[in-house]
Write a protein that holds these residues in place. Structure first.
Motif, short mmCIF file in Angstrom:
data_model
loop_
_atom_site.label_atom_id
_atom_site.label_comp_id
_atom_site.label_asym_id
_atom_site.label_seq_id
_atom_site.Cartn_x
_atom_site.Cartn_y
_atom_site.Cartn_z
N LYS A 138 76.37 45.91 26.85
CA LYS A 138 75.65 46.49 26.83
C LYS A 138 74.25 45.69 27.13
N LEU A 139 73.91 45.31 28.22
CA LEU A 139 72.72 45.26 28.67
C LEU A 139 72.93 43.44 28.54
N ARG A 140 74.20 43.14 29.43
CA ARG A 140 73.99 41.47 29.00
C ARG A 140 73.42 40.63 30.10
N THR A 141 73.29 41.62 31.70
CA THR A 141 72.62 41.12 32.97
C THR A 141 71.24 40.63 31.84
N ASP A 142 71.07 41.65 31.54
CA ASP A 142 68.93 41.67 31.13
C ASP A 142 69.10 39.92 30.13
N SER A 143 70.14 40.15 28.71
CA SER A 143 69.60 38.74 28.71
C SER A 143 70.18 37.92 28.56
N ILE A 144 71.09 37.54 29.49
CA ILE A 144 71.49 36.28 30.23
C ILE A 144 69.56 35.92 31.20
N ASP A 145 69.18 37.23 31.55
CA ASP A 145 67.86 36.90 32.49
C ASP A 145 66.81 36.19 31.80
N ASN A 146 66.81 37.53 30.29
CA ASN A 146 65.80 36.94 29.77
C ASN A 146 65.57 35.61 29.06
N PHE A 147 67.54 34.77 28.72
CA PHE A 147 67.18 34.25 28.45
C PHE A 147 66.52 32.81 29.14
N LEU A 148 66.93 33.09 30.57
CA LEU A 148 67.34 32.23 31.45
C LEU A 148 65.33 31.92 31.75
N LYS A 149 65.16 33.29 32.10
CA LYS A 149 63.51 33.10 32.50
C LYS A 149 62.64 32.49 31.11
N ARG A 150 63.06 32.38 30.28
CA ARG A 150 62.63 31.31 29.08
C ARG A 150 62.29 29.97 29.11
N GLN A 151 63.83 29.65 29.29
CA GLN A 151 64.68 28.10 29.64
C GLN A 151 63.52 27.74 30.65
N ILE A 152 63.40 28.46 31.36
CA ILE A 152 62.74 28.16 32.58
C ILE A 152 61.45 27.19 32.57
N SER A 153 60.53 28.81 31.46
CA SER A 153 59.32 29.14 31.28
C SER A 153 58.53 27.67 30.82
N ALA A 154 59.83 27.48 29.50
CA ALA A 154 59.63 26.30 28.69
C ALA A 154 59.92 25.24 29.31
N LYS A 155 60.53 24.68 30.44
CA LYS A 155 61.03 23.26 31.60
C LYS A 155 61.85 22.68 30.62
N LYS A 156 62.75 24.20 30.00
CA LYS A 156 64.14 23.64 28.93
C LYS A 156 65.25 23.35 30.53
N MET A 157 64.87 23.90 31.48
CA MET A 157 66.39 24.28 32.59
C MET A 157 65.70 24.08 33.59
N THR A 158 66.01 24.30 34.88
CA THR A 158 65.90 23.94 35.60
C THR A 158 66.91 25.03 36.21
N LYS A 159 66.31 25.41 37.78
CA LYS A 159 65.98 26.43 38.49
C LYS A 159 67.59 26.50 38.86
N GLU A 160 68.66 25.43 39.53
CA GLU A 160 69.48 24.80 39.87
C GLU A 160 70.66 24.88 38.31
#
Length: 180
Positions: A138-160
């Protein structure tokens, strides 16, 4: 029973003492206790486990699988000390809000109610999606999205990189990420 009981399981009961029977039906489950003080209750609800390479989802199903695999009784399970074993593989840890909480009684509980206190190991079992069974989270998509938002915000991951990760972990890319 959860206080000062580090590295043990606590089986959910219908009351607050060992004299009460474990919860039956679909309401049962168990927690992994990390509290080593009498006035602190610090546990993790076991929501899913892997037994013999099979993903078991749900607190009650997880407890049943542990009991079945070990052959222990509820009491024996609670008395057994759990040994933590590290793994050479490191996985991302995803978070989401907790599942199944009733609505908060007072305004001060709203923050706790929506806090991301659910932790999910993002491994090959997390990626499983069998639409014909109850496999998945449950909440699988939200979990991935939250993780990716934090990664991008912290500049640990690019959009690509985030798009590739999203496609790999659940086979799709959320609109917010495409529009970023």
């Amino acid at each position: 029973m959860q206080a000062n009981n580090k590295f043990h399981f606590y089986v959910h009961r219908n009351g607050k003492s060992k004299d009460y029977k474990p919860k039956g039906g679909k309401r049962g489950g168990c927690d992994f206790v990390l509290s080593d003080k009498q006035d602190v209750y610090y546990t993790f609800l076991i929501r899913s486990i892997v037994v013999d390479n099979e993903l078991i989802v749900g607190p009650n199903n997880s407890l049943k699988a542990i009991l079945s695999k070990t052959g222990l009784t509820y009491s024996e399970l609670e008395n057994a000390k759990v040994e933590l074993v590290s793994t050479p593989t490191q996985y991302d840890i995803l978070t989401s809000s907790r599942i199944g909480l009733s609505l908060p009684d007072k305004e001060s509980d709203v923050i706790f109610h929506s806090a991301e206190l659910r932790f999910i190991v993002c491994d090959e079992y997390f990626k499983q999606t069998d639409k014909n069974s109850k496999c998945g989270y449950k909440l699988r998509t939200d979990s991935i999205d939250n993780f990716l938002k934090r990664q991008i915000s912290a500049k640990k991951m690019t959009k690509e990189e985030a798009i590739k990760y999203s496609q790999k972990m659940y086979g799709a890319v959320s609109r917010w990420l495409k529009d970023l």
